[in-house]
Scaffold this motif. Structure first.
Motif, PDB file in Angstrom:
ATOM      1  N   ILE A  36      -2.149  -5.065  -0.778  1.00  0.00           N
ATOM      2  CA  ILE A  36      -3.269  -4.771  -1.425  1.00  0.00           C
ATOM      3  C   ILE A  36      -3.273  -5.369  -2.672  1.00  0.00           C
ATOM      4  O   ILE A  36      -2.033  -5.549  -3.251  1.00  0.00           O
ATOM      5  CB  ILE A  36      -3.888  -3.359  -1.345  1.00  0.00           C
ATOM      6  CG1 ILE A  36      -2.831  -2.468  -2.195  1.00  0.00           C
ATOM      7  CG2 ILE A  36      -4.197  -2.849   0.120  1.00  0.00           C
ATOM      8  CD1 ILE A  36      -3.471  -0.919  -2.169  1.00  0.00           C
ATOM      9  N   GLY A  56      -7.084  -2.507  -4.466  1.00  0.00           N
ATOM     10  CA  GLY A  56      -7.185  -1.925  -3.083  1.00  0.00           C
ATOM     11  C   GLY A  56      -8.036  -2.854  -2.099  1.00  0.00           C
ATOM     12  O   GLY A  56      -8.029  -2.396  -1.030  1.00  0.00           O
ATOM     13  N   LYS A 116       0.967  -1.311   0.046  1.00  0.00           N
ATOM     14  CA  LYS A 116       0.036  -0.022  -0.204  1.00  0.00           C
ATOM     15  C   LYS A 116       0.938   1.245  -0.026  1.00  0.00           C
ATOM     16  O   LYS A 116       1.855   1.291   0.597  1.00  0.00           O
ATOM     17  CB  LYS A 116      -0.976  -0.186   1.418  1.00  0.00           C
ATOM     18  CG  LYS A 116      -2.021   1.024   1.331  1.00  0.00           C
ATOM     19  CD  LYS A 116      -3.177   0.805   2.334  1.00  0.00           C
ATOM     20  CE  LYS A 116      -4.425   1.550   2.330  1.00  0.00           C
ATOM     21  NZ  LYS A 116      -5.173   1.196   3.243  1.00  0.00           N
ATOM     22  N   PRO A 154      -7.492  -5.423   0.818  1.00  0.00           N
ATOM     23  CA  PRO A 154      -6.581  -5.922   1.479  1.00  0.00           C
ATOM     24  C   PRO A 154      -6.331  -7.370   1.490  1.00  0.00           C
ATOM     25  O   PRO A 154      -7.025  -8.039   1.332  1.00  0.00           O
ATOM     26  CB  PRO A 154      -7.040  -5.293   3.022  1.00  0.00           C
ATOM     27  CG  PRO A 154      -8.440  -5.185   2.826  1.00  0.00           C
ATOM     28  CD  PRO A 154      -8.602  -4.937   1.526  1.00  0.00           C
TER      29      PRO A 154
END
Lengths: 173, 285
Positions: free
Chosen positions: B215, B226, B179, B228
């Motif tokens: 992610i 995005g 991320k 996780p």
């Protein structure tokens, strides 16, 4: 004869269901997996023709494979086990005609021979299965621990099942 | 001729044995999970039916934990929703709501809720069976998530059931990134610990610290960007000096999978259409 055949078909179904619903989900300490369905191969009568034993073993392995998405691992191991079953039994009990019933059990083979027989079969099967399973992801130490722990667990569970069923049968007699 | 028949009968055991061994080996070395036939997998009618029956009983066991996780996620979403509402209000005030045309929010992804009826975590190649199939709109190669993170990808689809390739299967590689960083690598399970996967082929210049979130990159059409996946827990030594390999603790608890969401995406359909069109063009030329 028909009665025994029916008994084995029932045992086949029960073993497959027990393996895929209960025992496949057991994994003690991340290593020990009970492969209890080989109880059926252990119990097949000694007098049965080898071709039939091989066929039953292969079908049993294939059924377990289809249920647990293992594509041929169990069918290969089961076929080899079906072929090795008689030599293993002959190793401990050379005089087949002296058995009281053709089906291997505590009574027909005697305590110590039967225990040795079941243990050898479990060991052979676990060794075969985990060796085939780890073809691509090879890790010798992990493989050995897996084989040893699974053999022990399988052996204990099979003996437990056996002592339960044989006691019931004796009462009935 | 007679001798031949005698020979065949005498050694029939060996032939039967060899036949079964070869048959098993054909199954065994057919490694590509996309080529498995539906009747040979746990998504078949009988097999999945039996798993469904046993699932009806065992599904009650983990309800407490699942409920707690859902509550947590719900709370987070509510916070997010409130934040969004506040921002929307701000924009509406800024642009005068009465002159603004309200557009349908962009919703390229839809979820199909399904229950896991069979699952394994300790095999070298793990698969999951769920109780939704083609009749519910599931197609192969759809991504699957649960409330915590990535679960896997749809592999074989029956009428009412389908089989997923679990993230815990070395055949499945997922494009991921750390991320806050645009460099991406591919996440793959190494067959050891069901809680840890490896993020491989990450470029050497990537900056990361232990505890960073990993992610999805959104480069594959299966998963939106995005989602996780896990948390960086360390790095592995690699032979190749140009790339990092990170150890990632997965957020999904595969031992307690209960309800999952299959991501049905219009984007992936259109991407696939473009890709097949391009391929057809190539074939024509």
């Amino acid at each position: 004869m028909a009665k025994t055949a029916l008994q084995f078909i029932l045992l086949y179904i029960v073993m497959v269901l027990a393996q895929v619903i209960v025992f496949n989900h057991i994994c003690l300490f991340g290593y020990a997996v009970p492969l209890v369905f080989i109880y059926l191969i252990i119990k097949l009568p000694v007098t049965m023709s080898v071709n039939l034993v091989l066929t039953i073993s292969f079908l049993l392995g294939l059924t377990i494979d289809i249920f647990s998405d293992t594509q041929g691992m169990n069918s290969l191991a089961c076929t080899i086990l079906g072929a090795l079953r008689k030599p293993v039994l002959r190793l401990y009990f050379p005089r087949e005609d002296e058995m009281s019933t053709p089906q291997p059990s505590f009574r027909s083979l005697g305590m110590s021979v039967y225990l040795k027989y079941v243990f050898s079969i479990s060991l052979i099967y676990c060794a075969l299965f985990f060796f085939i399973e780890t073809f691509s992801l090879f890790n010798p130490l992990r493989l050995l621990i897996k084989i040893a722990s699974s053999t022990l667990l399988t052996f204990i569970i099979i003996i437990a099942i056996d002592s339960l069923t044989s006691r019931r049968r004796e009462k009935r007699l | 001729m007679r001798n031949l028949i005698d020979f065949l009968i005498k050694y029939s055991t060996w032939f039967v044995f060899a036949f079964y061994v070869i048959l098993s080996c054909i199954f065994l070395f057919d490694k590509n999970p996309y080529q498995h036939h539906i009747y040979m997998t746990s998504a078949g009618k009988l097999t999945a039916g039996i798993y469904d029956l046993s699932h009806n009983i065992t599904s009650y066991f983990n309800l407490r934990e699942t409920n707690e996780e859902l509550q947590v996620q719900n709370a987070r979403m509510e916070e997010e929703l409130l934040g969004m509402k506040a921002r929307l209000q701000l924009y509406e005030e800024r642009y005068h709501a009465d002159t603004m045309t309200v557009t349908e929010p962009l919703r390229p992804f839809r979820f199909i809720i399904a229950s896991v009826i069979n699952n394994s975590i300790h095999k070298p190649y793990n698969y999951i069976t769920i109780n939704k199939g083609a009749k519910d709109g599931i197609r192969p190669e759809m991504g699957v998530v649960d409330q915590n993170g990535i679960v896997g990808v749809v592999n074989i689809v029956g009428d009412n059931y389908s089989r997923l390739i679990s993230l815990l299967n070395p055949n499945f590689r997922l494009s991921c990134k750390v991320k806050g960083n645009d460099a991406f690598g591919s996440l793959v399970w190494d067959g050891k610990d069901p809680q840890i996967a490896l993020l491989e082929e990450l470029p050497r210049h990537t900056v990361y610290t232990t505890g960073d979130t990993v992610i999805t990159s959104g480069y594959s059409a299966m998963f939106p960007e995005g989602i996780p996946v896990g948390i960086v827990s360390g790095s592995e030594k690699t032979i190749d000096d140009n790339f990092y390999t990170l150890r990632v603790t997965l957020l999904t608890d595969f031992s307690r999978l209960a309800t999952v969401r299959v991501i049905s995406s219009d984007i992936s359909d259109s991407i696939r259409k473009v890709e097949t069109d391009v391929n057809e063009e190539k074939n024509k030329n």
